[in-house]
Design an enzyme around this catalytic site. Structure first.
Site, PDB file in Angstrom:
ATOM      1  N   LYS A 285       1.023  -0.816  -0.225  1.00 31.59           N
ATOM      2  CA  LYS A 285       0.327   0.148  -0.372  1.00 31.59           C
ATOM      3  C   LYS A 285       0.742   1.581  -0.152  1.00 31.59           C
ATOM      4  O   LYS A 285       1.376   1.607   0.897  1.00 31.59           O
ATOM      5  CB  LYS A 285      -0.777   0.397   1.228  1.00 31.59           C
ATOM      6  N   CYS A 294       8.682   0.282  15.926  1.00 31.60           N
ATOM      7  CA  CYS A 294       9.820  -1.166  14.832  1.00 31.60           C
ATOM      8  C   CYS A 294      10.229  -0.808  13.965  1.00 31.60           C
ATOM      9  O   CYS A 294      11.793  -0.362  13.726  1.00 31.60           O
ATOM     10  CB  CYS A 294       8.668  -2.464  14.935  1.00 31.60           C
TER      11      CYS A 294
HETATM   12  C1  UDX Z   1       5.610  -3.979  12.805  1.00 33.46           C
HETATM   13  C2  UDX Z   1       6.268  -5.217  11.618  1.00 33.46           C
HETATM   14  O1  UDX Z   1       4.539  -5.008  11.427  1.00 33.46           O
HETATM   15  C3  UDX Z   1       5.276  -6.294  12.542  1.00 33.46           C
HETATM   16  O2  UDX Z   1       5.757  -8.461  12.865  1.00 33.46           O
HETATM   17  C4  UDX Z   1       6.570  -6.176  14.021  1.00 33.46           C
HETATM   18  O3  UDX Z   1       6.450  -7.461  15.269  1.00 33.46           O
HETATM   19  C5  UDX Z   1       6.358  -4.952  14.724  1.00 33.46           C
HETATM   20  O4  UDX Z   1       6.727  -3.728  13.861  1.00 33.46           O
HETATM   21  P1  UDX Z   1       4.003  -2.407  12.997  1.00 33.46           P
HETATM   22  O5  UDX Z   1       4.595  -1.691  13.714  1.00 33.46           O
HETATM   23  O6  UDX Z   1       2.247  -2.479  14.252  1.00 33.46           O
HETATM   24  O7  UDX Z   1       4.252  -4.171  13.444  1.00 33.46           O
HETATM   25  O8  UDX Z   1       3.134  -1.991  11.915  1.00 33.46           O
HETATM   26  P2  UDX Z   1       3.144  -3.302  10.121  1.00 33.46           P
HETATM   27  O9  UDX Z   1       1.564  -3.353  10.496  1.00 33.46           O
HETATM   28  O10 UDX Z   1       3.922  -3.410  10.544  1.00 33.46           O
HETATM   29  O11 UDX Z   1       2.925  -1.008   9.916  1.00 33.46           O
HETATM   30  C6  UDX Z   1       4.100  -0.558   9.904  1.00 33.46           C
HETATM   31  C7  UDX Z   1       4.166   0.621   9.168  1.00 33.46           C
HETATM   32  O12 UDX Z   1       4.402   1.002   7.967  1.00 33.46           O
HETATM   33  C8  UDX Z   1       2.866   1.457   9.624  1.00 33.46           C
HETATM   34  O13 UDX Z   1       3.504   3.132   9.281  1.00 33.46           O
HETATM   35  C9  UDX Z   1       1.980   1.338   8.428  1.00 33.46           C
HETATM   36  O14 UDX Z   1       1.173   2.210   7.581  1.00 33.46           O
HETATM   37  C10 UDX Z   1       3.365   1.088   7.281  1.00 33.46           C
HETATM   38  N1  UDX Z   1       2.667   0.406   6.191  1.00 33.46           N
HETATM   39  C11 UDX Z   1       1.821  -0.468   5.872  1.00 33.46           C
HETATM   40  C12 UDX Z   1       2.299   0.773   4.803  1.00 33.46           C
HETATM   41  O15 UDX Z   1       2.332   1.507   4.354  1.00 33.46           O
HETATM   42  N2  UDX Z   1       1.617   0.261   3.520  1.00 33.46           N
HETATM   43  C13 UDX Z   1       1.803  -1.319   3.840  1.00 33.46           C
HETATM   44  O16 UDX Z   1       1.288  -1.816   2.426  1.00 33.46           O
HETATM   45  C14 UDX Z   1       1.856  -1.717   5.099  1.00 33.46           C
END
Ligand code: UDX
Length: 499
Positions: A285, A294
């Site tokens: 996305k 993280c």
């Molecule tokens: C992440 C990992 O997914 C998880 O496995 C680990 O344990 C901790 O770090 P989290 O930080 O909760 O989890 O967020 P995540 O859902 O992975 O999203 C991370 C970031 O990427 C967010 O800012 C989200 O908006 C962004 N993102 C995610 C995108 O911009 N595009 C995407 O398609 C998916």
């Protein structure tokens, strides 16, 4: 598997301690407790422990409150601020303390070291020490050494042997019966319980059969794929996983910029990519970039580790650079929409780094707000859960930065609406009502959340991230009474001059 089914019988009972009750530790503690294990959770933050004891989760995580209530009621979960007591009471000790980032990008392991010292001083029988915090590879060997050293010091002190220093360097104390293992978590905020009970894999890093057996048994109730490896390999899996997911996001964001330049739609490109199982649709996305506690820090820590080991990790540095630039790409769209930002009243929907969390750590929204304030904008903000945290950073100032309970109030009198977090509740917004409240119906969608067609039908000018074809066509633009002059070719903002 029914989340939190408490009726599990156990062949062997290990008392588990979970040290650090944050976004990783608390779901882990109540998760194991609901799998039938006796768990004592410990955190030095006494106020946090008081909240948890009262059945209140100190952050927003769907479903965690309920499970906390049930595990407290079952008596299988206790919380304490006495870390030593928890260590001494347990056989398996999960380390879930924070590993924030140091100035140089490396992981700050001081909390891990402090816990290792405390464990070394409290080795009252065999203990399996499990790293669950995200740590760079090789951290386990430092934990091992530190526990050994402080166990030996303890013995020397107990024996009143003045040669403490010798003991520190000396052979292992006979009582130092412990293993250090790695069991990285992959919990996503907003889905932590689902990730705990239905993980796509469980990674076990252990160098002894005893440690492997215990960890496998702890998770046996979940019946999920297990990757069993040596400790260092397991440590690396976590950093590599987060770095790879970050790379996917920066890749699609790079493609989004190309789409803006050539007039394509990144959401369709992602669709075309994602249908290939070798690529998969997950984490494709495009938007304003990744944030949170993280990805940004783990990517930097992984790059730091690679550089320390003399490995070319320019790929990771590029991922970071692309991510950092998302803010400027978004601001350019705002400028293309409102021209001069100074003095403009802008509405912002979404502050959290992603939906379903109240967490704003390293949220792209904060960097955008900072830049807009610096350029003299007046901001009206809304987020379903993250406003308290944002107010702590950006206290409300009348006429400059204000917070509103409803997205419609945010839209009142603004010259553009900026979507920064794709909360589901924004799906149900009445675009017509929003438009009527706004001074100028311009929508700048940092998460490609809205449908450009719907925006157009509601007579918004629409700008997405790598999503041309969203705005009114040249013909519609030329129509009498149209609000907007045509935007120059290649701006990628709502006005689709190519029709
Ligand atoms: C992440 C990992 O997914 C998880 O496995 C680990 O344990 C901790 O770090 P989290 O930080 O909760 O989890 O967020 P995540 O859902 O992975 O999203 C991370 C970031 O990427 C967010 O800012 C989200 O908006 C962004 N993102 C995610 C995108 O911009 N595009 C995407 O398609 C998916």
């Amino acid at each position: 598997m029914e989340i939190g089914n408490l009726n599990h019988s156990r062949s062997r009972s290990y008392k588990i301690a979970v040290l650090g009750l944050g976004h990783v530790g608390l779901p882990t503690a109540v998760g194991f407790s609901s799998l039938g294990w006796d768990v004592i959770g410990a955190d030095e933050d006494a106020a946090k422990v008081e909240l948890i004891r009262a059945g209140r989760v100190p952050f927003f995580e769907p479903g965690l409150d309920d499970l906390l209530h049930r595990t407290l009621a079952s008596g299988r979960f206790q919380a304490t601020s006495d870390v030593t007591q928890a260590i001494r009471a347990a056989t398996v000790v999960f380390i879930c303390v924070g590993t924030p980032q140091r100035e140089d990008g490396a992981a700050d392991l001081s909390q891990i070291e402090a816990i290792s010292r405390a464990i070394g001083r409290n080795l009252n029988g065999y203990k399996l020490v499990v790293e669950k915090s995200t740590v760079p590879a090789i951290t386990a060997s430092w934990i091992q050494r530190t526990i050994q050293r402080y166990a030996a010091l303890k013995v020397a002190e107990t024996n009143g042997d003045g040669n403490v220093e010798g003991a520190a360097e000396g052979p292992e104390s006979s009582e130092a019966d412990f293993d250090v293992a790695s069991n990285p978590e992959f919990l996503q905020e907003g889905q932590a319980l689902e990730n705990f009970f239905e993980p796509c894999r469980i990674v076990i890093g252990a160098d002894s059969e005893r440690a492997r057996t215990i960890l496998s048994e702890l998770y046996s109730g979940l019946q999920r794929p297990m990757v069993v490896a040596d400790v260092t390999t397991a440590e690396l899996i976590k950093h590599a996983a987060n770095a790879f997911l970050s790379t996917k996001i920066s890749f699609i964001n790079m493609v989004a910029d190309i789409c803006d330049a050539v007039g394509a739609d990144v959401t369709r490109v992602a669709e075309g990519l994602g249908l290939d199982p070798r690529i998969s649709p997950a984490f494709l996305k495009a938007g304003i970039g990744f944030g949170g506690y993280c990805f940004p820090k783990d990517l930097r820590a992984f790059a730091h580790l690679a550089e320390q080991q003399g490995v070319d990790c320019s790929l990771l540095r590029a991922v970071e650079r692309i991510n950092t630039r998302r803010v400027e790409v978004f601001l350019e769209k705002v400028r293309n929409s409102v021209w001069v930002i100074s003095g403009k009243k802008l509405g912002v929907l979404g502050l959290a780094f992603k939906p379903n969390t109240d967490d704003i750590r390293e949220a792209p929204s904060l960097k955008i707000i900072e830049a807009l304030l610096k350029e003299g904008a007046e901001l009206r903000l809304h987020d379903p859960w993250a406003m308290p945290a944002a107010k702590a950073l950006y206290p409300p100032v009348a006429g400059l930065i204000t917070y509103w309970e409803s997205p419609y109030e945010v839209a009142r009198g603004v010259e553009a609406l900026l979507l920064l977090t794709e909360w589901d509740e924004y799906n149900h917004l009445d675009l017509g009502r929003l438009r009527d409240l706004m001074q100028v119906p311009a929508l700048i969608d940092g998460r490609n959340f809205f449908s450009p067609q719907e925006a157009r039908q509601a007579r918004f000018s629409y700008a997405g991230m790598g999503r041309r074809g969203g705005g009114p066509s040249l013909r519609e633009l030329a129509a009498p009474g149209q609000l907007w002059p045509a935007a120059p070719v290649g701006t990628g903002v709502g006005v689709d001059v190519n029709g």
